[in-house]
Scaffold this motif. Sequence first.
Motif, mmCIF file in Angstrom:
data_model
loop_
_atom_site.group_PDB
_atom_site.id
_atom_site.type_symbol
_atom_site.label_atom_id
_atom_site.label_comp_id
_atom_site.label_asym_id
_atom_site.label_seq_id
_atom_site.Cartn_x
_atom_site.Cartn_y
_atom_site.Cartn_z
ATOM 1 N N ASN A 7 0.864 -1.187 0.000
ATOM 2 C CA ASN A 7 0.000 0.000 0.000
ATOM 3 C C ASN A 7 0.891 1.224 0.000
ATOM 4 O O ASN A 7 1.690 1.432 0.922
ATOM 5 N N THR A 8 0.760 2.049 -1.028
ATOM 6 C CA THR A 8 1.645 3.211 -1.138
ATOM 7 C C THR A 8 1.000 4.300 -1.975
ATOM 8 O O THR A 8 0.065 4.043 -2.733
ATOM 9 N N ALA A 9 1.551 5.495 -1.839
ATOM 10 C CA ALA A 9 1.249 6.567 -2.787
ATOM 11 C C ALA A 9 2.304 6.527 -3.886
ATOM 12 O O ALA A 9 3.444 6.115 -3.660
ATOM 13 N N PHE A 15 6.603 6.617 -9.558
ATOM 14 C CA PHE A 15 7.709 6.837 -8.626
ATOM 15 C C PHE A 15 7.188 7.019 -7.200
ATOM 16 O O PHE A 15 6.175 7.681 -6.966
ATOM 17 N N LEU A 16 7.939 6.442 -6.247
ATOM 18 C CA LEU A 16 7.610 6.560 -4.821
ATOM 19 C C LEU A 16 8.179 7.829 -4.215
ATOM 20 O O LEU A 16 7.675 8.349 -3.218
ATOM 21 N N ALA A 17 9.283 8.264 -4.763
ATOM 22 C CA ALA A 17 10.023 9.416 -4.218
ATOM 23 C C ALA A 17 10.899 9.939 -5.348
ATOM 24 O O ALA A 17 11.105 9.226 -6.348
ATOM 25 N N GLN A 20 16.212 12.322 -4.725
ATOM 26 C CA GLN A 20 16.788 12.697 -3.419
ATOM 27 C C GLN A 20 15.947 12.131 -2.264
ATOM 28 O O GLN A 20 16.069 12.583 -1.126
ATOM 29 N N ASP A 21 15.047 11.203 -2.564
ATOM 30 C CA ASP A 21 14.148 10.613 -1.561
ATOM 31 C C ASP A 21 13.199 11.634 -0.956
ATOM 32 O O ASP A 21 12.705 11.452 0.165
ATOM 33 N N SER A 22 12.921 12.696 -1.696
ATOM 34 C CA SER A 22 11.977 13.695 -1.199
ATOM 35 C C SER A 22 10.552 13.324 -1.585
ATOM 36 O O SER A 22 10.298 12.811 -2.689
ATOM 37 N N LEU A 23 9.616 13.598 -0.638
ATOM 38 C CA LEU A 23 8.182 13.423 -0.890
ATOM 39 C C LEU A 23 7.475 14.770 -0.908
ATOM 40 O O LEU A 23 6.257 14.843 -0.711
ATOM 41 N N SER A 24 8.216 15.846 -1.146
ATOM 42 C CA SER A 24 7.612 17.187 -1.102
ATOM 43 C C SER A 24 6.481 17.305 -2.131
ATOM 44 O O SER A 24 5.494 17.985 -1.897
ATOM 45 N N TRP A 25 6.611 16.579 -3.244
ATOM 46 C CA TRP A 25 5.575 16.592 -4.283
ATOM 47 C C TRP A 25 4.267 15.968 -3.790
ATOM 48 O O TRP A 25 3.193 16.282 -4.287
ATOM 49 N N LEU A 26 4.382 15.064 -2.789
ATOM 50 C CA LEU A 26 3.212 14.324 -2.310
ATOM 51 C C LEU A 26 2.393 15.153 -1.321
ATOM 52 O O LEU A 26 1.167 15.165 -1.361
ATOM 53 N N VAL A 81 12.586 -4.105 9.351
ATOM 54 C CA VAL A 81 13.362 -3.237 8.465
ATOM 55 C C VAL A 81 14.436 -4.097 7.818
ATOM 56 O O VAL A 81 15.269 -4.690 8.509
ATOM 57 N N LEU A 82 14.421 -4.186 6.484
ATOM 58 C CA LEU A 82 15.443 -4.964 5.787
ATOM 59 C C LEU A 82 16.659 -4.079 5.548
ATOM 60 O O LEU A 82 16.543 -2.996 4.976
ATOM 61 N N THR A 83 17.793 -4.556 6.030
ATOM 62 C CA THR A 83 19.034 -3.794 5.873
ATOM 63 C C THR A 83 20.234 -4.701 6.084
ATOM 64 O O THR A 83 20.154 -5.661 6.860
ATOM 65 N N SER A 84 21.343 -4.354 5.423
ATOM 66 C CA SER A 84 22.594 -5.065 5.675
ATOM 67 C C SER A 84 23.452 -4.267 6.647
ATOM 68 O O SER A 84 24.581 -4.642 6.927
ATOM 69 N N ARG A 85 22.904 -3.143 7.119
ATOM 70 C CA ARG A 85 23.689 -2.250 7.979
ATOM 71 C C ARG A 85 23.138 -2.240 9.408
ATOM 72 O O ARG A 85 22.077 -2.788 9.682
#
Length: 187
Positions: A7-9, A15-17, A20-26, A81-85
Amino acid sequence: MPRVIYNTATTLNGFLADDQDSLSWLFVVPGADEAESGFSGFLKGIRALVMGSTTYEWILEHESLAEHPDKWPYDDIVSFVLTSRSLPQIPGADIRFRRGGVVDLWGELNDAAGDRDIWLVGGGDLVGQFAEAGHLDEIRVSVAPVTLVSGKPLLPRRLESDRLTLESVRQAGQFAELVYSVRSAGG
Ligand SMILES: NC(=O)c1ccc[n+]([C@@H]2O[C@H](COP(=O)([O-])OP(=O)(O)OC[C@H]3O[C@@H](n4cnc5c(N)ncnc54)[C@H](OP(=O)(O)O)[C@@H]3O)[C@@H](O)[C@H]2O)c1
């Protein structure tokens, strides 16, 4: 078995973002309140969620969670949260950092969800990993009246109409909410 729901916008062109990973457009799209009311109903059916590390880091920063851990929005939901870090944990929240394949994660995720559903928050490649493992049942997208030149993709996999069935369409402000059921590759 819990259902797995992405479930997403998204922008109109998938595009999700932005880059620059900004959601300012949303956040400037009219009708966020109508969209939000449907989303709270959706969240009541969820007991476990999965997100990638970029999405988690976006929430950490956007909600200033280092200073305000109480602002973690998913209190009653087990969050994977999936991460290798090694990423910061939020005190008091049930956040489980995991790496590797969906098949390896599935038992724990299934147990955590119990009799409710699993929300795939994103990003798109993570959802693709679930689709490949045969664990994607539904896609719910809120399409914003926005196009971007490039950005983070909604779902960078090939799923054609033999696997996706449009189940419903709803207008919420300026968003078009589309719900698709997903058939697994073999069936
Ligand atoms: N429009 C919306 O409503 C909406 C919804 C969701 C997300 N978003 C935004 O969209 C963007 C998505 O970012 P993204 O495409 O980079 O996706 P992401 O899924 O948030 O993060 C991808 C990262 O997660 C880690 N990861 C993914 N799968 C893994 C696995 N199986 N094992 C271990 N680690 C794994 C990897 O990083 P490491 O291993 O290096 O940690 C990978 O680079 C974010 O900016 C987010 O805020 C928007």
